[in-house]
Scaffold this motif. Structure first.
Motif, PDB file in Angstrom:
ATOM      1  N   GLU A  26       0.567  -1.105   0.092  1.00 24.26           N
ATOM      2  CA  GLU A  26       0.013   0.089   0.139  1.00 24.26           C
ATOM      3  C   GLU A  26       0.898   1.310   0.188  1.00 24.26           C
ATOM      4  O   GLU A  26       0.300   2.456  -0.442  1.00 24.26           O
ATOM      5  CB  GLU A  26      -0.942   0.168   1.216  1.00 24.26           C
ATOM      6  N   ASP A  27       2.314   1.116   0.526  1.00 28.31           N
ATOM      7  CA  ASP A  27       2.858   2.218   0.541  1.00 28.31           C
ATOM      8  C   ASP A  27       3.889   2.439  -0.734  1.00 28.31           C
ATOM      9  O   ASP A  27       4.655   3.323  -0.917  1.00 28.31           O
ATOM     10  CB  ASP A  27       4.105   2.279   1.665  1.00 28.31           C
ATOM     11  N   SER A  28       3.367   1.578  -1.681  1.00 34.55           N
ATOM     12  CA  SER A  28       4.117   1.355  -3.279  1.00 34.55           C
ATOM     13  C   SER A  28       5.327   1.116  -3.063  1.00 34.55           C
ATOM     14  O   SER A  28       6.009   0.862  -4.262  1.00 34.55           O
ATOM     15  CB  SER A  28       4.330   3.122  -3.669  1.00 34.55           C
ATOM     16  N   TYR A  47      11.424 -11.771  -4.163  1.00 34.09           N
ATOM     17  CA  TYR A  47      10.491 -11.157  -3.024  1.00 34.09           C
ATOM     18  C   TYR A  47      11.372 -10.051  -2.122  1.00 34.09           C
ATOM     19  O   TYR A  47      12.477 -10.016  -2.239  1.00 34.09           O
ATOM     20  CB  TYR A  47      10.098 -12.082  -2.070  1.00 34.09           C
ATOM     21  N   PHE A  48      10.471  -9.046  -1.686  1.00 33.28           N
ATOM     22  CA  PHE A  48      11.375  -8.108  -1.023  1.00 33.28           C
ATOM     23  C   PHE A  48      10.882  -7.736   0.231  1.00 33.28           C
ATOM     24  O   PHE A  48       9.612  -7.841   0.551  1.00 33.28           O
ATOM     25  CB  PHE A  48      11.129  -6.572  -1.980  1.00 33.28           C
ATOM     26  N   HIS A  49      11.730  -7.295   1.067  1.00 34.94           N
ATOM     27  CA  HIS A  49      11.626  -6.700   2.535  1.00 34.94           C
ATOM     28  C   HIS A  49      10.810  -5.463   2.271  1.00 34.94           C
ATOM     29  O   HIS A  49      10.879  -4.744   1.295  1.00 34.94           O
ATOM     30  CB  HIS A  49      12.888  -6.517   3.212  1.00 34.94           C
ATOM     31  N   ASN A  50      10.489  -4.676   3.316  1.00 34.79           N
ATOM     32  CA  ASN A  50       9.814  -3.439   3.393  1.00 34.79           C
ATOM     33  C   ASN A  50      10.901  -2.334   2.810  1.00 34.79           C
ATOM     34  O   ASN A  50      10.198  -1.223   2.304  1.00 34.79           O
ATOM     35  CB  ASN A  50       9.331  -2.899   4.631  1.00 34.79           C
ATOM     36  N   ASN A  51      12.014  -2.574   3.149  1.00 34.42           N
ATOM     37  CA  ASN A  51      13.157  -1.551   2.586  1.00 34.42           C
ATOM     38  C   ASN A  51      13.253  -1.837   1.068  1.00 34.42           C
ATOM     39  O   ASN A  51      14.353  -1.250   0.591  1.00 34.42           O
ATOM     40  CB  ASN A  51      14.165  -1.483   3.702  1.00 34.42           C
ATOM     41  N   GLU A  52      12.417  -2.794   0.287  1.00 32.76           N
ATOM     42  CA  GLU A  52      12.677  -3.103  -0.996  1.00 32.76           C
ATOM     43  C   GLU A  52      14.082  -3.925  -0.992  1.00 32.76           C
ATOM     44  O   GLU A  52      14.523  -4.066  -2.401  1.00 32.76           O
ATOM     45  CB  GLU A  52      12.939  -1.991  -1.722  1.00 32.76           C
ATOM     46  N   SER A  53      14.969  -4.369  -0.149  1.00 33.94           N
ATOM     47  CA  SER A  53      16.023  -5.404  -0.426  1.00 33.94           C
ATOM     48  C   SER A  53      15.546  -6.680  -0.543  1.00 33.94           C
ATOM     49  O   SER A  53      14.334  -6.945  -0.096  1.00 33.94           O
ATOM     50  CB  SER A  53      16.845  -5.111   0.886  1.00 33.94           C
ATOM     51  N   ILE A  54      16.128  -7.373  -1.262  1.00 35.13           N
ATOM     52  CA  ILE A  54      15.628  -8.767  -1.642  1.00 35.13           C
ATOM     53  C   ILE A  54      15.614  -9.645  -0.432  1.00 35.13           C
ATOM     54  O   ILE A  54      16.534  -9.678   0.305  1.00 35.13           O
ATOM     55  CB  ILE A  54      16.432  -9.313  -2.671  1.00 35.13           C
ATOM     56  N   SER A  55      14.346 -10.144  -0.216  1.00 30.26           N
ATOM     57  CA  SER A  55      14.104 -11.204   0.859  1.00 30.26           C
ATOM     58  C   SER A  55      14.491 -12.654   0.351  1.00 30.26           C
ATOM     59  O   SER A  55      14.899 -13.532   1.182  1.00 30.26           O
ATOM     60  CB  SER A  55      12.748 -11.108   1.425  1.00 30.26           C
ATOM     61  N   SER A  56      14.126 -12.992  -0.813  1.00 25.63           N
ATOM     62  CA  SER A  56      14.250 -14.271  -1.449  1.00 25.63           C
ATOM     63  C   SER A  56      14.260 -14.114  -2.803  1.00 25.63           C
ATOM     64  O   SER A  56      13.974 -13.238  -3.566  1.00 25.63           O
ATOM     65  CB  SER A  56      13.336 -15.096  -0.920  1.00 25.63           C
ATOM     66  N   LYS A  57      15.053 -15.114  -3.534  1.00 21.62           N
ATOM     67  CA  LYS A  57      15.067 -15.080  -5.164  1.00 21.62           C
ATOM     68  C   LYS A  57      15.070 -16.745  -5.595  1.00 21.62           C
ATOM     69  O   LYS A  57      16.032 -17.301  -4.837  1.00 21.62           O
ATOM     70  CB  LYS A  57      15.842 -14.426  -5.791  1.00 21.62           C
ATOM     71  N   GLY A  58      14.403 -17.031  -6.584  1.00 23.52           N
ATOM     72  CA  GLY A  58      14.656 -18.310  -7.191  1.00 23.52           C
ATOM     73  C   GLY A  58      13.734 -18.472  -8.219  1.00 23.52           C
ATOM     74  O   GLY A  58      13.186 -17.606  -8.814  1.00 23.52           O
ATOM     75  N   GLU A  59      13.602 -19.800  -8.733  1.00 23.03           N
ATOM     76  CA  GLU A  59      12.736 -19.660  -9.933  1.00 23.03           C
ATOM     77  C   GLU A  59      11.598 -20.856  -9.479  1.00 23.03           C
ATOM     78  O   GLU A  59      11.641 -21.739  -8.560  1.00 23.03           O
ATOM     79  CB  GLU A  59      13.634 -20.699 -10.980  1.00 23.03           C
ATOM     80  N   TYR A  60      10.553 -20.715 -10.476  1.00 22.92           N
ATOM     81  CA  TYR A  60       9.229 -21.697 -10.225  1.00 22.92           C
ATOM     82  C   TYR A  60       9.061 -22.369 -11.794  1.00 22.92           C
ATOM     83  O   TYR A  60       9.730 -21.881 -12.441  1.00 22.92           O
ATOM     84  CB  TYR A  60       7.920 -20.917 -10.247  1.00 22.92           C
ATOM     85  N   ILE A  61       8.525 -23.517 -11.420  1.00 24.36           N
ATOM     86  CA  ILE A  61       8.049 -24.282 -12.696  1.00 24.36           C
ATOM     87  C   ILE A  61       6.687 -24.705 -12.408  1.00 24.36           C
ATOM     88  O   ILE A  61       6.562 -25.419 -11.200  1.00 24.36           O
ATOM     89  CB  ILE A  61       8.975 -25.536 -12.741  1.00 24.36           C
TER      90      ILE A  61
END
Length: 335
Positions: A26-28, A47-61
């Motif tokens: 909601e805070d953009s 995916y990102f934390h509230n401070n927009e630092s990356i919280s996780s990353k990977g791939e989906y199938i």
């Protein structure tokens, strides 16, 4: 939220997600971003934390996590790394805190399996053991900061069973006994250092459903008898007998719920009574009698509720003949 979309020609104009999508709070601030293929997550996602630092990353199938995934703290340091298969954690995973490895082990179908190791902030191993279907199983060992063994024993289905041993930081065995249904059971042996004599001593204690019951026998390091008494509900109760190095009875005391209560007697090595007094809630109260080694009365008087000499005290010589009387007020001799 930004998006791309397409219409699927199935007789119904069904809208399905496709291409790169981004989600916002909601805070953009960014919450996540990645790719869809026909309404299912596919390809790289972040995916990102509230401070927009990356919280996780990977791939989906096909909407399921796959391959290597990395998780991060808000400061950007790695939190954990490992692999997914069909949406479940699989293979080796590593977990970190402040850049330091805290644990390492494997998963099968999303459940802890096999050997895991755990470390403190200094990088020292603090415990290790085996998991089976996310429950502790087989041997586990625990360590002190200096690396010496602290505890060791076996789990079965997350429950302690069989023989367990504990050690102090110098590697000296401090306890030894069995667990049944995760509770101490049967005879246990405990080793300890007497704070007064600084000598090593040990005692045996029986456990039922994790609680101490029945007679408890204490021994010195050389195996000579030190004390015998009863433990109930993990506290001393009833009569206790204490012995000297020659296993001669030196004291008989009574406990109620772990506190001295009732008659207390001490003895000379020849077996004659040295002193008798009554205890109430851990304090000597009422008449106290002391005797010479030959059994003749030495002194008699009263103690206040705080174990302090009070009132008239009478003294006798070794023949039992009266010698003098002394009056006390709050433990102080009055002229």
């Amino acid at each position: 939220m930004g998006f791309n979309f397409e219409y699927k020609k199935d007789g119904k104009n069904k809208l399905s997600k496709v291409g790169k999508w981004q989600y916002f709070r909601e805070d953009s601030t960014r919450k996540s971003e990645g790719f869809y293929e026909k309404d299912k997550k596919s390809g790289a996602w972040q995916y990102f934390h509230n401070n927009e630092s990356i919280s996780s990353k990977g791939e989906y199938i096909d909407d399921k996590k796959t391959g290597e995934w990395k998780y991060f703290f808000e400061n950007g340091s790695v939190k954990s790394t490992g692999y997914f298969s069909e949406g479940y954690k699989t293979g080796e995973w590593k977990y970190y805190e402040d850049g330091n490895l805290t644990s390492i082990g494997s998963y099968i179908n999303g459940k802890d399996e096999g050997l895991w190791k755990y470390y403190n902030e200094s990088g020292n191993l603090i415990h290790k053991g085996y998991w089976k279907n996310s429950k502790k199983d087989a041997e586990w060992t625990y360590y002190y900061e200096n690396g010496s063994l602290k505890h060791s024993g076996v789990y079965e289905n997350d429950i302690r069973i069989g023989i367990w041993k504990s050690y102090d930081e110098k590697g000296i065995l401090t306890s030894y006994g069995s667990f049944k249904n995760d509770k101490p059971s049967g005879i246990w042996t405990f080793n300890y250092t007497n704070e007064i004599t600084n000598e090593n001593e040990y005692y045996n204690q029986n456990f039922v459903n994790g609680k101490t019951v029945g007679k408890c026998t204490y021994y010195r390091a050389n195996g000579t008898l030190l004390a015998i008494g009863e433990i109930k509900g993990n506290v001393k109760v009833g009569e206790w007998k204490l012995y000297n190095d020659n296993e001669t009875l030196m004291q008989v005391v009574n406990y109620s719920n772990g506190v001295l209560s009732g008659v207390w007697k001490s003895f000379y090595e020849n077996g004659n009574v040295n002193q008798t007094v009554n205890y109430i809630e851990g304090k000597g109260v009422g008449e106290l009698k002391s005797y010479h080694e030959n059994g003749k009365l030495y002194k008699v008087g009263n103690l206040s509720g705080k174990g302090i000499l009070q009132g008239e005290w009478k003294f006798y010589d070794e023949a039992g003949k009266y010698v003098k009387s002394v009056n006390y007020v709050n433990g102080k001799e009055m002229n």
